[in-house]
Design a protein around this motif. Structure first.
Motif, PDB file in Angstrom:
ATOM      1  N   GLN A  49       0.835  -1.203   0.000  1.00  0.00           N
ATOM      2  CA  GLN A  49       0.000   0.000   0.000  1.00  0.00           C
ATOM      3  C   GLN A  49       0.865   1.246   0.000  1.00  0.00           C
ATOM      4  O   GLN A  49       1.798   1.370   0.800  1.00  0.00           O
ATOM      5  N   ILE A  50       0.539   2.144  -0.899  1.00  0.00           N
ATOM      6  CA  ILE A  50       1.274   3.402  -1.001  1.00  0.00           C
ATOM      7  C   ILE A  50       0.291   4.529  -0.695  1.00  0.00           C
ATOM      8  O   ILE A  50      -0.666   4.745  -1.441  1.00  0.00           O
ATOM      9  N   GLN A  51       0.537   5.215   0.405  1.00  0.00           N
ATOM     10  CA  GLN A  51      -0.361   6.311   0.789  1.00  0.00           C
ATOM     11  C   GLN A  51       0.148   7.613   0.163  1.00  0.00           C
ATOM     12  O   GLN A  51       1.320   7.964   0.322  1.00  0.00           O
ATOM     13  N   VAL A  52      -0.734   8.283  -0.551  1.00  0.00           N
ATOM     14  CA  VAL A  52      -0.339   9.490  -1.294  1.00  0.00           C
ATOM     15  C   VAL A  52      -0.648  10.749  -0.475  1.00  0.00           C
ATOM     16  O   VAL A  52      -1.765  10.920   0.013  1.00  0.00           O
ATOM     17  N   PHE A  53       0.359  11.599  -0.350  1.00  0.00           N
ATOM     18  CA  PHE A  53       0.178  12.892   0.330  1.00  0.00           C
ATOM     19  C   PHE A  53       0.385  14.027  -0.672  1.00  0.00           C
ATOM     20  O   PHE A  53       1.326  13.987  -1.478  1.00  0.00           O
ATOM     21  N   ALA A  54      -0.493  15.006  -0.617  1.00  0.00           N
ATOM     22  CA  ALA A  54      -0.349  16.168  -1.485  1.00  0.00           C
ATOM     23  C   ALA A  54       0.779  17.061  -0.981  1.00  0.00           C
ATOM     24  O   ALA A  54       1.188  16.972   0.176  1.00  0.00           O
ATOM     25  N   ALA A  55       1.275  17.905  -1.861  1.00  0.00           N
ATOM     26  CA  ALA A  55       2.292  18.885  -1.483  1.00  0.00           C
ATOM     27  C   ALA A  55       1.805  19.665  -0.267  1.00  0.00           C
ATOM     28  O   ALA A  55       0.670  20.122  -0.227  1.00  0.00           O
ATOM     29  N   GLY A  56       2.664  19.763   0.740  1.00  0.00           N
ATOM     30  CA  GLY A  56       2.303  20.537   1.921  1.00  0.00           C
ATOM     31  C   GLY A  56       1.761  19.700   3.056  1.00  0.00           C
ATOM     32  O   GLY A  56       1.743  20.146   4.207  1.00  0.00           O
ATOM     33  N   GLU A  57       1.300  18.506   2.775  1.00  0.00           N
ATOM     34  CA  GLU A  57       0.743  17.675   3.850  1.00  0.00           C
ATOM     35  C   GLU A  57       1.855  17.118   4.745  1.00  0.00           C
ATOM     36  O   GLU A  57       1.728  17.126   5.964  1.00  0.00           O
TER      37      GLU A  57
END
Lengths: 343, 343
Positions: A49-57
């Motif tokens: 599982q790859i959890q995606v974080f947006a820029a700034g998170e």
């Protein structure tokens, strides 16, 4: 009874964090990371599982995403290498070089030419390896409060553009401005800057530049086929079982072709809406393009003098580009020109 | 202790046979099936194996590959739908339509427009579903013993070309010849036929046409971005566990972008070698292109009158193409034209 396959007995549960170089509002480019994460999860029955974080998170966007992978804060990221141009000029090459190659040509260089190999030799200095994972196609050349007809109109132009492209614009007389995405609109509205470039019709429309700068120039000669890469920390990559490596590789290739198709689907309608908002779509003059190309190769010579890696990889890149253009100028160009002109 | 994932306990060993529409000698296009099979095997830890057979090993190539899937002889194939044009004209659309869309535009239509959905509704009549799995790019227009300067030169021309494209050529006065790949060279050498089209520089060079017909025309206006599809029997597809479906889908998308990159890598060098063998690369005249486009749309009207599916899907296709061309004529075209002309 059915024999248990090797994967079943050893498949570990792995959770990675991916930081995107982009905010969620850039849904197509940010979405490339979600395309990868979703596919990797499906391919591994939910085990990887790859959890995606947006820029700034987790960390800021752009080059900070690459830095976070290098530092081991996250296992991987999805961003453009050229944001790290300030570290070393070679970082510009993996994304796009002014007057360089388009989507298909870049893929040919990366997948079948020396591209991937040369870039990964360079990224290895940072403990990182790369996977092409998206492209915007030829970008637009940005939004200008006034018309840019001749080189004289560029003299003193305060233009929001960064990195290596900024150096080329500076040679033309512009004053490059580095401004985060969210601050461009007010700066352009107030006239603090004279012009700004972003991506293409679909993304540009959302930031509303057309309301405050009506001249929309093309082509974005400094970004003829920018690659968005997945960068993975080598020491994390090496720990993956072969099936998970395969899942990441296949999903990255899918994200690459998928993002291009998504932009190609979304841009035409956005351009049409922009034209309905009194936007003037204008082509850079041959005088400006010729001067820009000359300036670009001056910058390449300067960067090559400073960085052996830049010299080696950019020379391979432009040698490849020349051969590609000789072929693309035949069947592809003649077909495209005919079809674009047909009523 | 590590919990066993759901996939581990249920993952079945599955063996499929894939028949290619192409011989091994067409290594790039045939290779697309091997790219898929290798990746699917890696992704599933060797549990889902797809054995690839070249045209003629199990069944003949071309449309016979599709028929074998429909009949249940094999679970899947890798071929061009347009070989089945004789069954129903709609089969032409999935591959390419004369004066239609290029690689990127076709992907946008398939992945994000109505393309995939409409085509799969049609293929469902044959118990089959489709996955784009490769592209040749704009093809060359073939090898001609004599120059073709005007429409008068096409009158009576015995030209090796098949399917819907043959109908368009017939309207221009040519006499389409259907000849298997292996018989083209001797027919062209003896003058039994006057001209033949095949693929592009890389594949054409291997068949040696340049030795017996020196005029190499472009563009191949009847194949601006031909798709090679994976076709899978629906009843076999429905039996796959979700992870295997994901593996096939991801691998097909990878094969799609990979084949285009491989052709783009190989074609430039092949064209260069052909030019060294006294080949005359010539562009079809505007007179011929205009007449061919008019003839193509006459054929579309005729096929639409016979087949509601052809009418529905081709109308959607060309509506999409028009919007795509309006956008591609801006940044993409201007950048390509500038770069192709730059010295």
């Amino acid at each position: 009874a059915m024999a248990m396959p090797a994967i079943a007995q050893t498949a570990p549960s792995i959770k990675w964090r991916l930081t995107s170089g982009f905010p969620k509002s850039l849904d197509t480019i940010y979405g490339g990371a979600e395309v990868l994460a979703k596919r990797v999860k499906e391919l591994t029955g939910g085990k990887f599982q790859i959890q995606v974080f947006a820029a700034g998170e987790l960390v800021p966007g752009g080059g900070a995403a690459f830095d976070a992978v290098q530092a081991g804060t996250v296992e991987c990221c999805h961003t453009c290498s050229y944001y790290s141009f300030g570290k070393e000029p070679t970082f510009a090459i993996g994304t796009a070089l002014p007057f360089g190659m388009d989507f298909r040509q870049t893929n040919a260089w990366l997948y079948y030419g020396n591209g991937q190999k040369l870039l990964d030799e360079f990224y290895a200095n940072y403990g990182v390896q790369s996977f092409p994972g998206g492209n915007t196609g030829v970008q637009m050349g940005g939004w200008y409060r006034k018309e840019i007809k001749t080189l004289a109109d560029i003299n003193g132009l305060k233009f929001r553009v960064a990195g290596l492209a900024g150096k080329v614009w500076a040679k033309l007389g512009a004053v490059p401005q580095q401004i985060p995405g969210g601050d461009i609109y007010p700066s352009l509205e107030k006239g603090t800057i004279d012009a700004a470039e972003w991506v293409g019709p679909y993304d540009d429309e959302k930031l509303g530049f057309y309301k405050v700068a009506k001249n929309y120039y093309y082509p974005g000669w400094w970004e003829p086929g920018p690659v968005i890469h997945f960068f993975v920390a080598k020491k994390e990559w090496d720990k993956l079982p072969p099936e998970y490596k395969a899942a990441f590789e296949a999903a990255a290739a899918e994200a690459n072709v998928n993002m291009m198709a998504e932009y190609d689907h979304k841009n035409p309608a956005a351009l049409s809406r922009l034209l309905g908002n009194d936007v003037k779509v204008r082509k850079f003059s041959p005088e400006i393009l010729d001067a820009a190309r000359k300036a670009a190769f001056e910058v390449y010579a300067e960067e090559s003098a400073k960085s052996p890696a830049f010299k080696k990889i950019s020379e391979d890149y432009f040698k490849y580009a020349k051969v590609q253009n000789a072929w693309f100028s035949v069947a592809e160009a003649s077909m495209a020109q005919y079809l674009h002109a047909a009523k």
